[in-house]
Design a protein around this motif. Structure first.
Motif, PDB file in Angstrom:
ATOM      1  N   UNK A   6       0.816  -1.214   0.000  1.00  0.00           N
ATOM      2  CA  UNK A   6       0.000   0.000   0.000  1.00  0.00           C
ATOM      3  C   UNK A   6       0.850   1.264   0.000  1.00  0.00           C
ATOM      4  N   UNK A   7       2.106   1.152   0.427  1.00  0.00           N
ATOM      5  CA  UNK A   7       2.947   2.336   0.585  1.00  0.00           C
ATOM      6  C   UNK A   7       4.140   2.359  -0.368  1.00  0.00           C
ATOM      7  N   UNK A   8       4.183   1.437  -1.312  1.00  0.00           N
ATOM      8  CA  UNK A   8       5.363   1.297  -2.162  1.00  0.00           C
ATOM      9  C   UNK A   8       5.642   2.553  -2.990  1.00  0.00           C
ATOM     10  N   UNK A   9       4.597   3.340  -3.279  1.00  0.00           N
ATOM     11  CA  UNK A   9       4.799   4.577  -4.049  1.00  0.00           C
ATOM     12  C   UNK A   9       5.495   5.656  -3.233  1.00  0.00           C
ATOM     13  N   UNK A  10       5.653   5.438  -1.931  1.00  0.00           N
ATOM     14  CA  UNK A  10       6.334   6.416  -1.082  1.00  0.00           C
ATOM     15  C   UNK A  10       7.854   6.300  -1.167  1.00  0.00           C
ATOM     16  N   UNK A  11       8.357   5.247  -1.822  1.00  0.00           N
ATOM     17  CA  UNK A  11       9.798   5.062  -1.911  1.00  0.00           C
ATOM     18  C   UNK A  11      10.406   5.950  -2.985  1.00  0.00           C
ATOM     19  N   UNK A  12      11.591   6.479  -2.687  1.00  0.00           N
ATOM     20  CA  UNK A  12      12.336   7.252  -3.682  1.00  0.00           C
ATOM     21  C   UNK A  12      13.179   6.331  -4.555  1.00  0.00           C
ATOM     22  N   UNK A  13      13.140   5.028  -4.277  1.00  0.00           N
ATOM     23  CA  UNK A  13      13.809   4.006  -5.073  1.00  0.00           C
ATOM     24  C   UNK A  13      12.767   3.334  -5.959  1.00  0.00           C
TER      25      UNK A  13
ATOM     26  N   UNK B 129       4.039  -5.508 -11.397  1.00  0.00           N
ATOM     27  CA  UNK B 129       3.820  -4.392 -10.483  1.00  0.00           C
ATOM     28  C   UNK B 129       5.049  -3.486 -10.503  1.00  0.00           C
ATOM     29  N   UNK B 130       4.795  -2.184 -10.437  1.00  0.00           N
ATOM     30  CA  UNK B 130       5.896  -1.225 -10.327  1.00  0.00           C
ATOM     31  C   UNK B 130       5.405  -0.013  -9.558  1.00  0.00           C
ATOM     32  N   UNK B 131       6.323   0.634  -8.853  1.00  0.00           N
ATOM     33  CA  UNK B 131       5.909   1.812  -8.088  1.00  0.00           C
ATOM     34  C   UNK B 131       6.068   3.078  -8.925  1.00  0.00           C
ATOM     35  N   UNK B 132       5.635   4.193  -8.350  1.00  0.00           N
ATOM     36  CA  UNK B 132       5.630   5.464  -9.074  1.00  0.00           C
ATOM     37  C   UNK B 132       7.026   5.850  -9.534  1.00  0.00           C
ATOM     38  N   UNK B 133       8.029   5.665  -8.695  1.00  0.00           N
ATOM     39  CA  UNK B 133       9.395   6.058  -9.045  1.00  0.00           C
ATOM     40  C   UNK B 133       9.931   5.224 -10.200  1.00  0.00           C
ATOM     41  N   UNK B 134       9.614   3.930 -10.220  1.00  0.00           N
ATOM     42  CA  UNK B 134      10.092   3.113 -11.333  1.00  0.00           C
ATOM     43  C   UNK B 134       9.419   3.546 -12.634  1.00  0.00           C
TER      44      UNK B 134
ATOM     45  N   UNK C  28       0.617 -11.830  -5.655  1.00  0.00           N
ATOM     46  CA  UNK C  28       1.372 -12.780  -6.470  1.00  0.00           C
ATOM     47  C   UNK C  28       1.927 -13.893  -5.575  1.00  0.00           C
ATOM     48  N   UNK C  29       1.080 -14.847  -5.159  1.00  0.00           N
ATOM     49  CA  UNK C  29       1.543 -15.910  -4.252  1.00  0.00           C
ATOM     50  C   UNK C  29       2.493 -16.914  -4.908  1.00  0.00           C
ATOM     51  N   UNK C  30       2.418 -17.048  -6.240  1.00  0.00           N
ATOM     52  CA  UNK C  30       3.290 -17.995  -6.952  1.00  0.00           C
ATOM     53  C   UNK C  30       3.945 -17.272  -8.118  1.00  0.00           C
ATOM     54  N   UNK C  31       4.865 -16.400  -7.794  1.00  0.00           N
ATOM     55  CA  UNK C  31       5.454 -15.512  -8.802  1.00  0.00           C
ATOM     56  C   UNK C  31       6.570 -16.198  -9.586  1.00  0.00           C
ATOM     57  N   UNK C  32       7.537 -16.754  -8.842  1.00  0.00           N
ATOM     58  CA  UNK C  32       8.724 -17.362  -9.451  1.00  0.00           C
ATOM     59  C   UNK C  32       9.411 -16.405 -10.421  1.00  0.00           C
ATOM     60  N   UNK C  33       9.482 -15.159 -10.014  1.00  0.00           N
ATOM     61  CA  UNK C  33      10.082 -14.131 -10.847  1.00  0.00           C
ATOM     62  C   UNK C  33      11.223 -13.402 -10.165  1.00  0.00           C
ATOM     63  N   UNK C  34      11.225 -12.082 -10.284  1.00  0.00           N
ATOM     64  CA  UNK C  34      12.319 -11.285  -9.734  1.00  0.00           C
ATOM     65  C   UNK C  34      11.802  -9.933  -9.259  1.00  0.00           C
ATOM     66  N   UNK C  35      12.555  -9.329  -8.375  1.00  0.00           N
ATOM     67  CA  UNK C  35      12.308  -7.952  -7.982  1.00  0.00           C
ATOM     68  C   UNK C  35      13.490  -7.116  -8.454  1.00  0.00           C
ATOM     69  N   UNK C  36      13.196  -5.946  -8.990  1.00  0.00           N
ATOM     70  CA  UNK C  36      14.218  -5.039  -9.511  1.00  0.00           C
ATOM     71  C   UNK C  36      14.143  -3.745  -8.718  1.00  0.00           C
ATOM     72  N   UNK C  37      15.287  -3.337  -8.173  1.00  0.00           N
ATOM     73  CA  UNK C  37      15.403  -2.038  -7.516  1.00  0.00           C
ATOM     74  C   UNK C  37      16.216  -1.136  -8.443  1.00  0.00           C
ATOM     75  N   UNK C  38      15.739   0.073  -8.673  1.00  0.00           N
ATOM     76  CA  UNK C  38      16.455   0.997  -9.548  1.00  0.00           C
ATOM     77  C   UNK C  38      16.567   2.352  -8.866  1.00  0.00           C
ATOM     78  N   UNK C  39      17.799   2.792  -8.679  1.00  0.00           N
ATOM     79  CA  UNK C  39      18.065   4.041  -7.978  1.00  0.00           C
ATOM     80  C   UNK C  39      18.586   5.086  -8.963  1.00  0.00           C
ATOM     81  N   UNK C  40      17.919   6.209  -9.034  1.00  0.00           N
ATOM     82  CA  UNK C  40      18.344   7.310  -9.901  1.00  0.00           C
ATOM     83  C   UNK C  40      19.408   8.112  -9.162  1.00  0.00           C
TER      84      UNK C  40
END
Length: 393
Positions: free
Chosen positions: A191-198, A211-216, A293-305
């Motif tokens: 619910x708060x993922x859009x609050x991240x600056x990352x 799924x992606x947040x506002x910063x991404x 996404x209970x069965x994702x079997x994927x990846x999470x990507x963090x991107x820092x500007x």
């Protein structure tokens, strides 16, 4: 279940904590069982001088919270001494070394006579071992294992199994710092993922963005580094970056390669051949329940500007890395997103002087480039959560 499958499943569970820190107790239970220990902890050292305290944000669920709190309160002074010994004996390399408790005293009799050791013996703990998971900031991410009398002393097998897991624990703790800050303050990370600056992006098994947040999304629109292909999959445009992203989305052995300095795994992507870069980090993710996404079997990507503004604690970083006052000031301006030319203009110094200071900072912080440096500085002393006054800006 074969040992290889058990190990892979455990490593994946470690990375699932990047979006769900509440999963650490059960993961640490599994880590302890795999290694042959009774339990495992992740420690932090908080405060300075006489105010220094040991805090345990995560520990095996086999331990009782009240007993842990009571033990740390009663034996804080001795535990700080022991933790300093573990840190001192950990060599200044990228590798993670597990140090056993026989290094804490000259003789076994002396060790067993200590009040904290006697208390642990009452709880059935006879042997301990500790490791620095983060050698950039030694107060964070300290790992500890406890063993019963029948399981110890530590054998070659204990060390080998721990060595297979500790680099992944280090990476998971390092890259999840932004989401942990959310988890510490709010009930739901999703619910708060859009609050991240990352920037945060979750990919399914095919690489499709689910799924992606506002910063991404902002970065996706602003820079020619990422794009969505016609199938909705995340693709990196920068030369060499697509291969690096594919590699990190591949075998688990591609993760945890840099041990106690996992920030070095970041993909540095130039923007229009300019030194302005995005720092991209990837980790496997089998599930993301909060994101549906209970069965994702994927990846999470963090991107820092790294061209954005990040407020860092220059004094803290100066004391940690023996920076001069001028270098600390330059680092603070780098974290604001200023180029060397802009820094020289603000400080009324020549570009050559600023270039020299930046090179010195890189050497002292063991950073290969500017992007690693900013990643390090923000991870140590910055908040990744937007101030409320800027959330609607």
């Amino acid at each position: 279940m074969t040992q290889a499958i058990e190990l892979n499943d455990l490593i994946l569970a470690i990375y699932d904590t990047t979006v769900d820190p509440s999963g650490w107790p059960k993961v640490l239970d599994r880590i302890a069982r795999y290694i042959g220990a009774r339990g495992a902890f992740v420690f932090e050292l908080q405060g300075l001088g006489k105010e220094r305290r040991i805090h345990a944000p995560f520990f095996s669920s086999v331990y009782n919270q009240d007993l842990v709190d009571g033990y740390l309160a009663a034996h804080n002074a001795q535990e700080l001494i022991d933790q300093d010994v573990f840190a001192r004996l950990s060599r200044p390399t990228d590798q993670i070394q597990l140090i056993t408790d026989d290094a804490l005293a000259n003789t076994e009799e002396e060790l067993l006579a200590r009040a904290n050791v006697r208390t642990m013996l009452e709880y059935g703990i006879r042997y301990r071992a500790g490791a620095l998971l983060n050698k950039d900031q030694v107060n964070q991410d300290r790992f500890a294992l406890q063993f019963s009398a029948s399981a110890g002393p530590l054998s070659k097998a204990h060390f080998e199994r721990a060595a297979l897991l500790m680099p992944h624990i280090a990476k998971a703790l390092n890259i999840s710092r932004p989401t942990k800050q959310l988890a510490d303050q709010f009930r739901s990370v999703a619910d708060c993922i859009d609050m991240l600056v990352i920037g945060v992006c979750i990919l399914d098994a095919t690489g499709r963005i689910v799924h992606s947040n506002h910063e991404f999304r902002r970065q996706l629109e602003s820079y020619p580094v990422f794009r969505k292909d016609p199938a909705g999959r995340l693709v990196m445009n920068a030369p060499g970056s697509s291969g690096a992203l594919a590699e990190l989305r591949g075998d688990l052995s591609n993760h945890g390669r840099f041990g106690a300095r996992p920030r070095k795994e970041a993909i540095v992507s130039l923007v229009d051949d300019k030194p302005h870069t995005l720092c991209v980090e990837v980790a496997p993710l089998t599930s993301a329940n909060e994101f549906g996404e209970p069965s994702l079997n994927g990846h999470i990507v963090y991107s820092m500007d790294t061209g954005s503004f990040y407020e860092i604690n220059g004094d803290l970083l100066a004391s940690m890395f023996q920076l001069t006052q001028a270098e600390a000031s330059v680092l603070e301006m780098m974290a604001e997103g200023l180029t060397n030319l802009q820094i020289s203009e603000r400080r009324a110094k020549s570009v050559e002087t600023v270039n020299s200071q930046v090179k010195s900072i890189l050497v002292k912080t063991r950073s290969a480039n500017r992007t690693q440096l900013i990643r390090l500085a923000t991870n140590i002393s910055s908040s990744f959560i937007l101030e409320r006054s800027h959330q609607n800006g």
